[in-house]
Design a protein around this motif. Structure first.
Motif, PDB file in Angstrom:
ATOM      1  N   LEU A 147      40.133  37.549  41.055  1.00  0.00           N
ATOM      2  CA  LEU A 147      40.847  38.580  40.127  1.00  0.00           C
ATOM      3  C   LEU A 147      42.190  38.507  39.979  1.00  0.00           C
ATOM      4  O   LEU A 147      42.726  38.874  38.935  1.00  0.00           O
ATOM      5  CB  LEU A 147      39.970  39.911  40.273  1.00  0.00           C
ATOM      6  CG  LEU A 147      38.503  39.869  40.376  1.00  0.00           C
ATOM      7  CD1 LEU A 147      37.594  41.105  40.775  1.00  0.00           C
ATOM      8  CD2 LEU A 147      38.196  39.717  38.736  1.00  0.00           C
ATOM      9  N   THR A 148      42.816  38.566  41.346  1.00  0.00           N
ATOM     10  CA  THR A 148      44.244  38.787  41.111  1.00  0.00           C
ATOM     11  C   THR A 148      45.169  37.521  40.718  1.00  0.00           C
ATOM     12  O   THR A 148      45.960  37.464  39.848  1.00  0.00           O
ATOM     13  CB  THR A 148      44.796  38.867  42.700  1.00  0.00           C
ATOM     14  OG1 THR A 148      43.891  40.098  43.316  1.00  0.00           O
ATOM     15  CG2 THR A 148      46.355  39.126  42.766  1.00  0.00           C
ATOM     16  N   LYS A 155      48.464  43.704  37.271  1.00  0.00           N
ATOM     17  CA  LYS A 155      49.338  43.874  36.120  1.00  0.00           C
ATOM     18  C   LYS A 155      50.773  43.904  36.560  1.00  0.00           C
ATOM     19  O   LYS A 155      50.967  44.875  37.431  1.00  0.00           O
ATOM     20  CB  LYS A 155      48.924  45.347  35.383  1.00  0.00           C
ATOM     21  CG  LYS A 155      47.313  45.434  35.281  1.00  0.00           C
ATOM     22  CD  LYS A 155      47.005  44.417  34.162  1.00  0.00           C
ATOM     23  CE  LYS A 155      45.396  44.496  33.877  1.00  0.00           C
ATOM     24  NZ  LYS A 155      44.942  43.560  33.146  1.00  0.00           N
ATOM     25  N   GLY A 156      51.484  43.299  35.972  1.00  0.00           N
ATOM     26  CA  GLY A 156      52.956  43.191  36.388  1.00  0.00           C
ATOM     27  C   GLY A 156      52.866  42.411  37.698  1.00  0.00           C
ATOM     28  O   GLY A 156      52.046  41.354  38.197  1.00  0.00           O
ATOM     29  N   PHE A 160      47.998  47.195  40.612  1.00  0.00           N
ATOM     30  CA  PHE A 160      46.623  46.789  40.396  1.00  0.00           C
ATOM     31  C   PHE A 160      46.020  47.890  39.221  1.00  0.00           C
ATOM     32  O   PHE A 160      46.543  49.060  39.073  1.00  0.00           O
ATOM     33  CB  PHE A 160      45.899  46.950  41.472  1.00  0.00           C
ATOM     34  CG  PHE A 160      46.175  45.794  42.489  1.00  0.00           C
ATOM     35  CD1 PHE A 160      45.596  44.380  42.135  1.00  0.00           C
ATOM     36  CD2 PHE A 160      47.087  45.718  43.631  1.00  0.00           C
ATOM     37  CE1 PHE A 160      45.850  43.560  43.061  1.00  0.00           C
ATOM     38  CE2 PHE A 160      47.403  44.755  44.336  1.00  0.00           C
ATOM     39  CZ  PHE A 160      46.836  43.617  44.288  1.00  0.00           C
ATOM     40  N   ASP A 161      45.247  47.518  38.286  1.00  0.00           N
ATOM     41  CA  ASP A 161      44.444  48.219  37.450  1.00  0.00           C
ATOM     42  C   ASP A 161      42.951  47.777  37.587  1.00  0.00           C
ATOM     43  O   ASP A 161      42.614  46.789  37.203  1.00  0.00           O
ATOM     44  CB  ASP A 161      44.976  47.895  35.941  1.00  0.00           C
ATOM     45  CG  ASP A 161      44.232  48.952  34.949  1.00  0.00           C
ATOM     46  OD1 ASP A 161      43.321  49.406  35.395  1.00  0.00           O
ATOM     47  OD2 ASP A 161      44.426  48.569  33.978  1.00  0.00           O
ATOM     48  N   PHE A 162      42.042  48.841  38.264  1.00  0.00           N
ATOM     49  CA  PHE A 162      40.841  48.537  38.465  1.00  0.00           C
ATOM     50  C   PHE A 162      39.704  48.756  37.407  1.00  0.00           C
ATOM     51  O   PHE A 162      38.701  48.899  37.662  1.00  0.00           O
ATOM     52  CB  PHE A 162      40.531  49.096  39.921  1.00  0.00           C
ATOM     53  CG  PHE A 162      41.294  48.584  40.922  1.00  0.00           C
ATOM     54  CD1 PHE A 162      41.377  47.355  41.642  1.00  0.00           C
ATOM     55  CD2 PHE A 162      42.331  49.364  41.573  1.00  0.00           C
ATOM     56  CE1 PHE A 162      42.042  46.825  42.521  1.00  0.00           C
ATOM     57  CE2 PHE A 162      43.237  49.012  42.509  1.00  0.00           C
ATOM     58  CZ  PHE A 162      42.915  47.775  43.046  1.00  0.00           C
TER      59      PHE A 162
END
Length: 391
Positions: A147-148, A155-156, A160-162
């Motif tokens: 996912l990373t 993001k960036g 992290f945006d979960f």
């Protein structure tokens, strides 16, 4: 000589050329004695811990060596840890202590993920990850890495945006291979049984499984044990569920039309006279009825599904279902009586206040427009026109 020619070649010359050297029992015993004495001497200087992964692939010679030193290990500071997905493959191993590692709980998964990421994701994300990984720490770690890397949660450069949905997330190839290996660890008999269960689609309870597989309680017990031990199924609230959604998908892709039709007919027979109170089961039964082209069953289960939706006040979805029922009526007029079709039309009007232009099934539109001049066609078109223009 304290070691055989084969071991000498392996240690000091070439591993590949050592494979070509034959070795008798006496030479193998000589190497076992030398190797074990070496390990025992080392353990006198400091404790030894050996970790062997994928122990199911150990050769017979390695298992024999482990048995050779097993009597001595208990009195020395030596520990050998084997990770094994299929314990049956090393049944010849003596003096072993078997420990079954349970999947992580949701709470432990939250702690593990927070430790891996050095921050605590929201509970909904971890819950999805926990279900998708079946609480397997290796799967949790690899999914997070994937996912990373794909920047699904990253993001960036460091944020992290979960807030993501993992329902349609595809596992990375290495995890898919791991799942395939779990399936292949099953005995031939269990594999064939699981193949049938994978095609059922409805929630799996004990009675249904026994009926489809035509087995008794004892055989069912050992079959489920084999599946649980191989991590392809688990028990959850008196239901048998697949640990990963890719497992039934694996078998469905391999199933031919005949196998699908046989299972569908068996499932419809099982549920023929049983009350059904959940939507997932009804949706699965509609699918089975469609596979064998049983129009009567398709309508019956659609109507039960419709009534459940109305009971739950899900009127917009109910309108979609009655639209599908009307479509079935028009496409199968020779099999469905005029009385039924009129009843369904009145139900359509009853639910039409919840209709919107986008909720009208496109295939139903096409079906209606193909009809010749008829009262039914005018009735439906007039109803739609009234609803779309009432505001």
């Amino acid at each position: 000589d304290v070691i055989s020619d084969k071991l000498r070649e392996y240690l000091f010359e070439s591993e590949d050329s050592a494979l070509d050297i034959a070795q008798g029992k006496s030479e193998l015993d000589l190497d076992f004695a030398t190797a074990s004495n070496f390990l025992f001497r080392l353990s006198e200087e400091k404790p030894l811990i050996f970790t062997i992964q994928k122990g199911e692939y150990l050769s017979a010679e390695v298992i024999r060596f482990l048995n050779y030193i097993s009597n001595e290990i208990s009195s020395r500071p030596i520990m050998i840890v084997l990770s094994i997905n299929d314990p049956r493959s090393i049944q010849g191993l003596v003096h072993a202590v078997e420990v079954t590692l349970q999947p992580l709980s949701l709470d432990k998964t939250i702690k593990y993920v927070s430790k891996l990421l050095s921050q605590k994701p929201n509970d909904e994300f971890v819950k999805q990850l926990w279900k998708r990984s079946n609480g397997n720490p290796w799967f949790v770690e690899q999914i997070l890495i994937d996912l990373t890397k794909k920047r699904i949660i990253l993001k960036g450069s460091d944020h992290f945006d979960f807030n993501v949905n993992l329902d349609n997330y595809k596992l990375p190839p290495e995890l898919m291979l791991d799942i395939k290996e779990k399936i292949e660890h099953l005995s031939e008999d269990s594999y064939k049984k699981l193949q049938k269960l994978a095609l059922i689609k409805t929630p799996l309870n004990k009675d249904l499984c026994k009926y489809v597989l035509n087995i008794d309680d004892k055989e069912f017990f050992f079959f489920i044990k084999d599946c649980v031990d191989s991590e392809v199924m688990k028990e959850e609230n008196d239901k048998k569920v697949f640990t990963f959604k890719e497992i039934p998908e694996y078998f469905i892709e391999k199933a031919d039309k005949g196998a699908l039709e046989d299972i569908s007919q068996t499932i419809l027979t099982f549920y023929h006279d049983k009350p059904i109170g959940d939507m997932n089961t009804l949706k699965a039964l509609i699918s089975h009825a469609e596979i064998i082209g049983d129009i009567i069953a398709i309508k019956r289960f659609n109507y039960q599904y419709l009534n459940l939706l109305i009971d739950e006040n899900l009127y917009e979805k109910a309108f979609e279902v009655i639209s599908q029922i009307i479509k079935i009526d028009f496409e199968n007029q020779n099999e469905i009586s005029i009385v039924e079709r009129i009843r369904d039309l009145f139900k359509l009007i009853e639910l039409s206040e919840w209709a919107s232009d986008s909720s009208i099934n496109e295939s139903l539109r096409k079906t209606i427009m193909k009809l010749g001049n008829s009262t039914e066609k005018d009735f439906i078109l007039g109803s739609y026109y009234m609803q779309h223009n009432k505001y």
